[in-house]
Scaffold this active site. Structure first.
Site, PDB file in Angstrom:
ATOM      1  CE  LYS A 155      -5.982   5.764   9.809  1.00 29.08           C
ATOM      2  NZ  LYS A 155      -5.015   4.700   9.617  1.00 29.08           N
ATOM      3  CD  GLU A 181       7.403  -3.925   6.156  1.00 29.07           C
ATOM      4  OE1 GLU A 181       7.974  -3.801   7.271  1.00 29.07           O
ATOM      5  OE2 GLU A 181       6.505  -3.160   5.780  1.00 29.07           O
ATOM      6  NE  ARG A 212      12.143  -0.369   7.884  1.00 24.42           N
ATOM      7  CZ  ARG A 212      11.266   0.302   8.616  1.00 24.42           C
ATOM      8  NH1 ARG A 212      10.288  -0.355   9.220  1.00 24.42           N
ATOM      9  NH2 ARG A 212      11.376   1.582   8.781  1.00 24.42           N
TER      10      ARG A 212
HETATM   11  C1  TPP Z   1       7.900  -0.174   6.764  1.00 22.65           C
HETATM   12  C2  TPP Z   1       6.538   0.298   6.321  1.00 22.65           C
HETATM   13  N1  TPP Z   1       5.610  -0.618   5.955  1.00 22.65           N
HETATM   14  C3  TPP Z   1       4.390  -0.199   5.569  1.00 22.65           C
HETATM   15  C4  TPP Z   1       4.070   1.127   5.537  1.00 22.65           C
HETATM   16  C5  TPP Z   1       2.713   1.589   5.012  1.00 22.65           C
HETATM   17  N2  TPP Z   1       1.947   2.309   6.043  1.00 22.65           N
HETATM   18  C6  TPP Z   1       1.849   3.644   6.073  1.00 22.65           C
HETATM   19  S1  TPP Z   1       0.936   4.208   7.324  1.00 22.65           S
HETATM   20  C7  TPP Z   1       0.588   2.651   7.852  1.00 22.65           C
HETATM   21  C8  TPP Z   1      -0.294   2.443   9.048  1.00 22.65           C
HETATM   22  C9  TPP Z   1       0.228   3.151  10.225  1.00 22.65           C
HETATM   23  O1  TPP Z   1      -0.686   2.989  11.262  1.00 22.65           O
HETATM   24  P1  TPP Z   1      -0.544   3.904  12.551  1.00 22.65           P
HETATM   25  O2  TPP Z   1       0.886   4.023  12.915  1.00 22.65           O
HETATM   26  O3  TPP Z   1      -1.453   3.368  13.592  1.00 22.65           O
HETATM   27  O4  TPP Z   1      -1.004   5.330  12.063  1.00 22.65           O
HETATM   28  P2  TPP Z   1      -2.477   5.848  11.728  1.00 22.65           P
HETATM   29  O5  TPP Z   1      -2.511   6.021  10.245  1.00 22.65           O
HETATM   30  O6  TPP Z   1      -3.462   4.845  12.212  1.00 22.65           O
HETATM   31  O7  TPP Z   1      -2.591   7.137  12.421  1.00 22.65           O
HETATM   32  C10 TPP Z   1       1.206   1.705   7.039  1.00 22.65           C
HETATM   33  C11 TPP Z   1       1.091   0.260   7.183  1.00 22.65           C
HETATM   34  C12 TPP Z   1       5.072   2.037   5.917  1.00 22.65           C
HETATM   35  N3  TPP Z   1       4.869   3.352   5.889  1.00 22.65           N
HETATM   36  N4  TPP Z   1       6.285   1.596   6.315  1.00 22.65           N
END
Ligand code: TPP
Length: 611
Positions: free
Chosen positions: A281, A365, A393
């Site tokens: 990342k 959630e 959710r």
């Molecule tokens: C249901 C939901 N909860 C929380 C989020 C907030 N959120 C956006 S990106 C993320 C992390 C995603 O991590 P990953 O899939 O590993 O992607 P990366 O950014 O590490 O590439 C979160 C928690 C969301 N988008 N949807």
């Protein structure tokens, strides 16, 4: 030399050499850093998928092959490669390029998202439809290890396992959600990534075989040629194989040659395939590599210096974090629950001071809410800290696992109302509607920081489910009036009309009343504090006015004004958000457009009063 400017659509990549792709990767990184540092947006996730996105578009044939990005916050490289380079100066601005995928922007944005863990289900749907239409193309879900913690992803994996769908899941494993990733799957991925068991046992076996004369060496060779299966055998119960996937990995997500080779191979396979790609990342921009969380979502910054954190004004999430620490100082049964967003919800300090009282369930959630219910039954005092939009959710869990049993769970609902640049998937504009009709639920909305703190203190003694909804942004100070058991507060007094303003809208409500007063029209402004159920003592007060307005940053239907209308005899004029998905842009711009600015509200009132 290849130039990024010449890439107008994915087809332009199809005949390029790996060397060309590598040159493009460098140019894309520079482009991302330059543009995102200027507009703000999701940086580190996009820097991590530069090679992965190039390789996918080089090998597959979008939009015939369906590339489905989970969440969509990492879709900038995809946007760059699908004809949208020129729009990046408008990223996340009103009427500009969206920060997520949007079908109206491009035929390559095959399925929209914003909330996490939906991509595998969507890919399944496309795979089914393509099979029905005898379309040989592939459905490809690209999902992060963070998004893989969401229950929906597992529901889809479970289904694929028994349906044997022709589908590719690309797991983008960077060991991070927004913060460090959590959970058993994350540990399992770590085991696969490091291959520790495998390497350790392989060395041991080699050592033993080397000592065996004549047959030892050929056996070592034989085992070497079965490296993959040996690895799978040694890493017991490789999760994805158990789910029925053909597992391909671990692939270095920054090695374009390897990525292209792997995807060419995978393209020819049938049935469910999971490609495990390891990425870094923030790759290629040192500050982001060192602090991927800080660069997950950024505001404008100077790329030469990086983000400089200045002590700023308190935001509502900081107020929550500080107050929860104080509650925990006095009551050790207080626990805070986050769904993968400890810093976004203001719980970082809390987690440092009370790591045992901070529970991060991952992007889960629903799990967070039901767990909180049982914690309350077990004698703990849970605070479920989730953004308004993501709590959608867990609607059923709120009804079924909390409210029916009337449990003492407090919901700290952050980012209520319009959130701005993240747009329609992220606005918290439905929470009053989805909470108002649930029996046993009490909903509070503070007008300012002091009231928020008081409400959190009050929550300790509240019996039953309680939700406190508060907006994104800097916490304001209006007064230090005591909460008085959540009784409504009268902030302005006049006979011509009454406004009841919810939470954040109290501030603009005061301005409207003051402005109209200067024009000789005198109104009353009430801050109801308790939004649902409506306090009985408020009803005779409302009864005194002929013209009653409500002001809320929630959709009108199902909101505070609509609810009041059902219990009051006189006409209530609800002023709130319209029944449409509101686009991205600066919050003030959006509020203005929705008629919720000072002048917009004033005009509505004047109209109604016939002035
Ligand atoms: C249901 C939901 N909860 C929380 C989020 C907030 N959120 C956006 S990106 C993320 C992390 C995603 O991590 P990953 O899939 O590993 O992607 P990366 O950014 O590490 O590439 C979160 C928690 C969301 N988008 N949807």
């Amino acid at each position: 030399m290849i130039n990024l400017r010449d890439i107008k659509e994915p087809k332009d990549l199809h005949n390029l050499t790996v060397k060309d792709l590598e040159l493009l990767a460098d140019q894309i990184r520079n482009f991302l850093i330059e543009k995102v540092s200027n507009t703000g947006g999701h940086l580190s996730s996009n820097l991590g998928v530069v090679e992965l996105t190039l390789a996918l578009h080089r090998v597959f044939d979008s939009p015939n092959d369906k590339l489905i990005w989970d969440v969509g916050h990492q879709g900038y490289v995809h946007k760059i490669l699908t004809g949208r380079q020129d729009d990046f100066d408008t990223l996340r601005q009103h009427n500009g390029l969206s920060g997520f995928l949007k079908a109206c922007e491009s035929e390559h944005d095959i399925f929209e998202a914003g909330h996490s863990s939906t991509s595998i289900s969507a890919a399944l749907g496309f795979a089914k439809a393509m099979a029905y239409n005898h379309d040989p193309h592939k459905a490809i879900a690209i999902i992060g290890d963070g998004a893989l913690t969401g229950g929906m992803a597992f529901e889809a994996l479970n289904y694929i396992g028994h349906s044997n769908e022709n589908i590719v899941v690309v797991l983008n494993d960077n060991e991070m959600s927004i913060s460090d990733n959590v959970g058993a799957v994350s540990k399992h991925l770590n085991k696969i990534r490091t291959g520790k068991t495998y390497i350790h046992l392989k060395l041991k076996i080699n050592k033993i075989l080397r000592k065996i004369p004549i047959i030892g060496k050929p056996m070592m060779k034989f085992i070497g040629s079965f490296k993959d299966s040996l690895k799978k055998f040694l890493i017991k119960n490789m999760l994805f194989e158990e789910f029925g996937f053909h597992y391909v990995g671990v692939v270095d997500g920054h090695n374009l040659q390897k990525l292209v080779d792997v995807f060419e191979h995978v393209k020819e396979l049938n049935g469910p395939v999971l490609v495990h790609v390891v990425t870094v990342k923030g790759k290629g921009y040192e500050p982001a590599e060192k602090h991927p969380e800080k660069y997950h979502g950024v505001s404008k910054f100077d790329p030469k210096i990086g983000i400089v954190e200045k002590p700023g004004k308190m935001k509502y999430q900081d107020v929550l974090g500080k107050q929860l620490i104080q509650l925990r100082d006095q009551h050790k049964e207080v626990v805070a629950i986050t769904a993968a967003m400890p810093s976004g919800t203001g719980l970082s300090e809390f987690s440092q001071k009370y790591p045992e009282s901070l529970i991060d369930v991952g992007i889960a959630e629903q799990n967070a809410v039901t767990m909180a219910g049982a914690m309350a039954k077990g004698g703990l005092k849970p605070y479920v800290c989730i953004y308004s939009t993501f709590l959608q959710r867990a609607y059923d869990q709120i009804v079924h696992d909390i409210c029916i049993q009337n449990l003492n769970v407090t919901f700290c609902i952050d980012r209520a109302g319009l959130v701005g640049e993240d747009g329609e998937t992220h606005h918290g504009m439905f929470d009053l509607s989805y909470l108002s009709h649930i029996p046993n639920m009490t909903v509070l909305a503070p007008k300012d920081q002091y009231e928020f703190e008081q409400m959190l203190i009050y929550s300790l003694t509240h019996e039953g489910p309680l939700a406190i909804r508060y907006p994104r942004g800097t916490a304001i100070h209006i007064n230090d009036a005591s909460l008085q058991n959540n009784t409504a507060e009268i902030l302005r007094k006049g006979d011509d009309f009454l406004i009841l303003a919810v939470g954040k809208m109290v501030e603009v409500g005061c301005e409207v009343v003051d402005s109209l007063k200067a024009k000789g029209i005198n109104g009353t402004l009430i801050n109801p504090r308790q939004i649902f159920p409506i306090k009985k003592e408020l009803i005779p007060v409302i009864d005194e006015y002929e013209h009653v307005f409500t002001l809320e940053d929630n959709v009108i239907i199902g909101g505070y004004g609509a609810y009041l209308s059902t219990i009051m005899e006189q006409k209530i004029v609800p002023i709130g958000l319209s029944q449409r998905f509101i686009e991205h842009g600066n919050v003030d711009v959006l509020l203005e457009k929705e008629g919720l600015s000072l002048s917009g509200i004033e005009n509505k009132i004047l109209n109604e009063l016939g002035k």
